[in-house]
Scaffold this motif. Structure first.
Motif, short mmCIF file in Angstrom:
data_model
loop_
_atom_site.label_atom_id
_atom_site.label_comp_id
_atom_site.label_asym_id
_atom_site.label_seq_id
_atom_site.Cartn_x
_atom_site.Cartn_y
_atom_site.Cartn_z
N ALA A 1 -8.34 -0.41 -0.08
CA ALA A 1 -8.02 -1.83 0.09
C ALA A 1 -9.31 -2.62 0.17
O ALA A 1 -10.20 -2.29 0.96
CB ALA A 1 -7.20 -2.05 1.37
N ALA B 1 0.83 -1.21 0.00
CA ALA B 1 0.00 0.00 0.00
C ALA B 1 0.86 1.25 0.00
O ALA B 1 0.59 2.22 -0.73
CB ALA B 1 -0.94 -0.01 1.20
N VAL C 1 -3.56 4.08 3.83
CA VAL C 1 -4.83 3.39 3.56
C VAL C 1 -5.98 4.19 4.14
O VAL C 1 -6.10 4.35 5.35
CB VAL C 1 -4.81 1.95 4.13
CG1 VAL C 1 -6.15 1.27 3.88
CG2 VAL C 1 -3.68 1.14 3.48
N SER D 1 -7.95 -5.81 5.01
CA SER D 1 -8.13 -4.39 4.71
C SER D 1 -8.15 -3.55 5.99
O SER D 1 -7.68 -2.41 6.00
CB SER D 1 -9.43 -4.17 3.94
OG SER D 1 -9.40 -4.84 2.72
#
Length: 277
Positions: A131, A117, A150, A141
């Motif tokens: 995610a 990420a 994220v 996630s």
């Protein structure tokens, strides 16, 4: 030695993706990349990057986002055959990279995914990264929110740990850190399951809600909304409504699964692409 499974004419060649060999955290994996715009990590369900997982990734890409789809298990692009899928599932359950049967612990592979990420954010820019996890990777996630890039986590039918329907596959300390971050940055996690799903139960969603409060936005689709004729792996070994955006999705107007897919993609676009325009 186990013999490799034969290719199927229904396999997806994934030739509209660039297959990249990416080394992070001392491990090298193939990652299929396609699109332009902010990044979304799409993590496959069992038994791997199937034809339906690839179809979902293309929908995300076509919404104006860059998909990073890591190969975590299974034969990439494979049509979900029953025997091959079972073999993949059995190997993953005993792999040291996953915590299939351990409550309150995160799978070690999530460290690699957090690094992915971070890399994707640097490569694609934008406000952050999305995610999407599914089934075996469903909770990943949420754990990936320990990585500051994220911003848009989606949990589709998170199934781990398999042996405790009301438990979560994340440590208590990590869960507390994630909630603090969500409160501080005003973020939410979207989660989806079918009513009657034996692998992602109502108890699990209740546990998420207890841990995350209003930061957890759970959606439950009626069991009757699931595709009644999924591929053989799901028909034989899942045997309940389960895969919201892949095997049990009905891609037709007015179908709850299509509406859920559109809602997920809209969530990703709003937090990532729209915010960067």
């Amino acid at each position: 030695m186990q013999q490799p499974f034969a290719e199927d004419p229904r396999d997806d060649p994934l030739d509209d993706f660039t297959a990249r060999s990416i080394t992070l955290d001392s491990a090298t994996r193939t990652v299929y990349v396609s699109g332009t715009g902010p990044a979304v990590i799409v993590m496959a369900e069992m038994p791997g990057i199937s034809t339906d997982v690839a179809r979902f990734a293309r929908w995300v890409r076509d919404a104006g986002l860059t998909v990073y789809m890591p190969s975590l298990f299974g034969r990439d692009g494979a049509y979900p055959d029953a025997a091959e899928g079972r073999s993949v599932f059995e190997r993953a359950c005993v792999s040291a990279e996953f915590r299939a049967l351990a409550a309150n612990r995160s799978s070690p592979v999530t460290r690699w995914l957090r690094a992915l990420a971070n890399l994707a954010h640097h490569e694609c820019g934008g406000p952050g990264v999305g995610a999407v996890g599914m089934c075996f990777t469903g909770n990943f996630s949420l754990t990936m929110m320990l990585e500051s890039s994220v911003l848009a986590p989606v949990l589709c039918q998170p199934a781990l740990p398999l042996n405790d329907p009301g438990a979560l596959e994340i440590s208590a300390g990590e869960l507390a850190t994630v909630r603090q971050r969500m409160e501080r940055d005003d973020l939410v996690v979207r989660a989806y399951r079918f009513e009657g799903d034996r692998f992602c139960t109502a108890q699990r969603f209740a546990a998420y809600e207890a841990a995350l409060g209003s930061r957890f936005e759970g959606r439950v689709l009626p069991a009757g909304a699931a595709n009644p004729s999924p591929p053989p792996f799901f028909e034989q070994f899942v045997d309940c409504p389960h895969s919201i955006v892949t095997a049990h999705l009905i891609d037709a107007a007015g179908e709850p699964t299509r509406e859920a897919r559109d809602e997920i993609i809209g969530f990703l676009v709003e937090l990532l692409a729209a915010a960067s325009s």
